[in-house]
Write a protein that holds these residues in place. Structure first.
Motif, PDB file in Angstrom:
ATOM      1  N   PRO A 232       0.840  -1.195   0.000  1.00  0.00           N
ATOM      2  CA  PRO A 232       0.000   0.000   0.000  1.00  0.00           C
ATOM      3  C   PRO A 232       0.875   1.245   0.000  1.00  0.00           C
ATOM      4  N   GLY A 233       0.358   2.330  -0.560  1.00  0.00           N
ATOM      5  CA  GLY A 233       1.196   3.528  -0.642  1.00  0.00           C
ATOM      6  C   GLY A 233       0.416   4.800  -0.876  1.00  0.00           C
ATOM      7  N   PHE A 234       1.157   5.844  -1.141  1.00  0.00           N
ATOM      8  CA  PHE A 234       0.613   7.180  -1.366  1.00  0.00           C
ATOM      9  C   PHE A 234       1.489   7.849  -2.415  1.00  0.00           C
ATOM     10  N   ARG A 235       0.868   8.602  -3.308  1.00  0.00           N
ATOM     11  CA  ARG A 235       1.660   9.349  -4.289  1.00  0.00           C
ATOM     12  C   ARG A 235       1.051  10.725  -4.502  1.00  0.00           C
ATOM     13  N   ALA A 236       1.918  11.685  -4.722  1.00  0.00           N
ATOM     14  CA  ALA A 236       1.510  13.063  -4.981  1.00  0.00           C
ATOM     15  C   ALA A 236       2.445  13.633  -6.029  1.00  0.00           C
TER      16      ALA A 236
END
Length: 246
Positions: free
Chosen positions: A164-168
């Protein structure tokens, strides 16, 4: 006397032979070089590079507007694993390029009410117009981060992982491409860049899961395509396949 002369000659001969063996290095073979640091890193289980082939669409579509079943995109993401619990759990920050294309049946029209009041509407093509190609595309420079969990990390052929992760990221470019027949037999092509009211920054949550070098990928945006109150609240999402060549 002859015995001592013979003994001296023998010792002298052995001395010369020993010296020759020390000095002669023509038959010496150096040990093979060890694997370089760069090569060993590339062969490690850090999964430095991920490539995602995606299908892209939007939530919250205005009435009458739909997206095509196949709307391709691609992501290139370079990560570096920071191991926390041996090799079973790691945090992987990175940098990436993301392109998302959404094919649809609408065209954009800006209602200009001044610099603070302009609004972009999406309007479906009338039945009298035959549209052959119609798509919106946006590219971003991303800073992703993933949290990776591995089973049997030391066995590359048996390595199951979830991430799982996050990107911006920041918007690099955008365009809307039209190809239609306004008049039968006359094909018109238009490509508009730097559309008004497009959000310059995007962010969202991501998820990967796979086995060895291959897996699946999903992304759900927490930001919209258009700036708030300057266009429809389109929420992008992507699903696809992921693999790492390293």
């Amino acid at each position: 006397m002859k015995f001592y002369i013979a003994l001296i000659n023998g010792l002298f001969f052995l001395t010369l032979t020993g010296s020759a063996q020390v000095i002669d290095t023509s038959d010496y073979m150096p040990p093979p070089p060890t694997e370089s640091g760069v090569s060993s890193v590339l062969r490690s289980q850090r999964h430095l590079l991920f490539i995602d082939i995606t299908h892209n669409s939007w939530f919250n579509l205005p009435e009458g507007i739909h997206t095509n079943f196949i709307s391709g995109g691609i992501n290139f993401s370079l990560y570096y694993d920071i191991f926390i619990a041996k090799k079973h759990f790691s945090i992987a920050p990175g940098i990436g390029y993301a392109n998302s294309t959404v094919k649809n049946n609408a065209y954009s029209q800006v209602i200009d009410g001044g610099s603070t009041l302009s609004y972009t509407s999406l309007i479906t093509y009338p039945d009298s117009v035959k549209f052959l190609k119609n798509k919106f595309s946006a590219s971003y420079l991303d800073l992703p981060v993933e949290f990776r969990f591995r089973i049997k990390p030391d066995e590359r052929g048996k390595n199951f992982w979830i991430a799982p992760g996050f990107r911006a990221g920041l918007l690099l470019s955008d365009f809307w491409k039209y190809k239609n027949e306004m008049v039968p037999g006359q094909v018109m092509k238009t490509k508009n860049y730097n559309l008004e009211n497009i959000e310059n920054f995007h962010y969202g949550i991501s998820f990967r899961a796979g086995y060895y070098k291959f897996g699946v990928y999903a992304y759900y945006s927490l930001s919209t395509v258009f700036e708030k109150n300057h266009g429809p609240d389109l929420v992008p999402f992507s699903i696809g396949i992921a693999f790492t060549p390293l």
